[in-house]
Write an enzyme that holds these catalytic residues in place. Structure first.
Site, PDB file in Angstrom:
ATOM      1  N   GLY A 137      10.335  20.216  73.826  1.00  0.00           N
ATOM      2  CA  GLY A 137       9.556  20.216  75.229  1.00  0.00           C
ATOM      3  C   GLY A 137      10.562  20.592  76.353  1.00  0.00           C
ATOM      4  CB  THR A 138      12.068  23.085  76.348  1.00  0.00           C
ATOM      5  OG1 THR A 138      13.237  23.764  76.559  1.00  0.00           O
ATOM      6  CG2 THR A 138      10.955  24.210  75.790  1.00  0.00           C
ATOM      7  CB  THR A 139      12.448  24.590  81.465  1.00  0.00           C
ATOM      8  OG1 THR A 139      12.041  23.355  81.707  1.00  0.00           O
ATOM      9  CG2 THR A 139      11.978  25.762  82.475  1.00  0.00           C
TER      10      THR A 139
END
EC number: 3.4.25.1
Length: 239
Positions: free
Chosen positions: A34-36
């Site tokens: 879960g990230t950018t």
């Protein structure tokens, strides 16, 4: 307390007693990036960037994950979603693209790599949790950025963002991006966007990893905590 937390998180009725009552929620969650993630096209190549936090539920499983995965010499992908799913898809595409390159006796196209990701993500769309950005350089089209979100759609863009932190920076990237930016401007643009997302998104954090891909090759860099761009955060005045 742990049982109450499990029930509150939607894990079903809390057991009254037994090992399940004392099991932390992250032990039953899959590892997630879960990230950018982000990629930007410039004249002559592309810039990719990502944070480095990997989570299992609310537990930070890894602070320095490398989410920029090489697919071929000048083709990389940024991974978001389930760590296991995205790694498996990236490994399969790398294998297929390697054989394709041997058959042609020339470097593969970025579009070909993106199409392989699209086919796999669409075919197994009910089972995979994978959002991927593919970016790279080839002799025919130069620098290219493709986005393959969950479900298997593929679209070419001048820049692409993804992951849980992307929802916090759509306004910034839309207002800041402009055609014709140089490599250095794209690197700074990407670093600023990722820093803003990491400030707001609890599932994004760690260091910032950047890669610039052009005909000359791949240049990678890591921005550590004291090198990450800083922005003012609104706080209440002291009482």
């Amino acid at each position: 307390m742990a049982a109450t937390l499990l029930a509150a998180r939607g894990a079903g009725p809390a057991p009254a007693w037994g090992p399940e009552a004392f099991t932390p929620d992250w032990e039953s969650r899959e590892v997630s990036t879960g990230t950018t993630i982000m990629a930007v096209q410039f004249d002559g190549g592309v810039v990719l960037g990502a944070d480095s936090r990997t989570t299992t539920g609310s537990y930070i499983a890894n602070r320095v994950t490398d989410k920029l995965t090489p697919i071929h010499d000048r083709i990389f992908c940024c991974r978001s979603g389930s760590a296991a799913d995205t790694q498996a898809v990236a490994d399969a595409v790398t294998y297929q693209l390697g054989f394709h390159s041997i058959e042609l006796n020339e470097p593969p196209l970025v579009h070909t790599a993106a199409s392989l990701f699209k086919e796999m993500c669409y075919r197994y769309r009910e089972d995979l949790m994978a959002g991927i950005i593919i970016a790279g350089w080839d002799p025919q089209e130069g620098g290219q950025v493709y986005s393959v979100p969950m479900g298997g759609m593929m679209v070419r863009q001048s820049f692409a963002i993804g992951g849980s932190g992307s929802s916090y920076i759509y306004g910034y990237v839309d207002a800041t991006y402009r055609e014709g930016m140089t490599k250095e401007e794209c690197l700074q643009f990407t670093a600023n966007a990722l820093a803003l997302a990491m400030e707001r998104d609890g599932s994004s954090g760690g260091v910032i990893r950047l890669a610039a891909i052009a005909e000359s090759g791949v240049e990678r860099q890591v921005l550590l905590g004291d090198q990450i761009p800083k922005f003012a955060v609104a706080t209440l005045p002291p009482a």
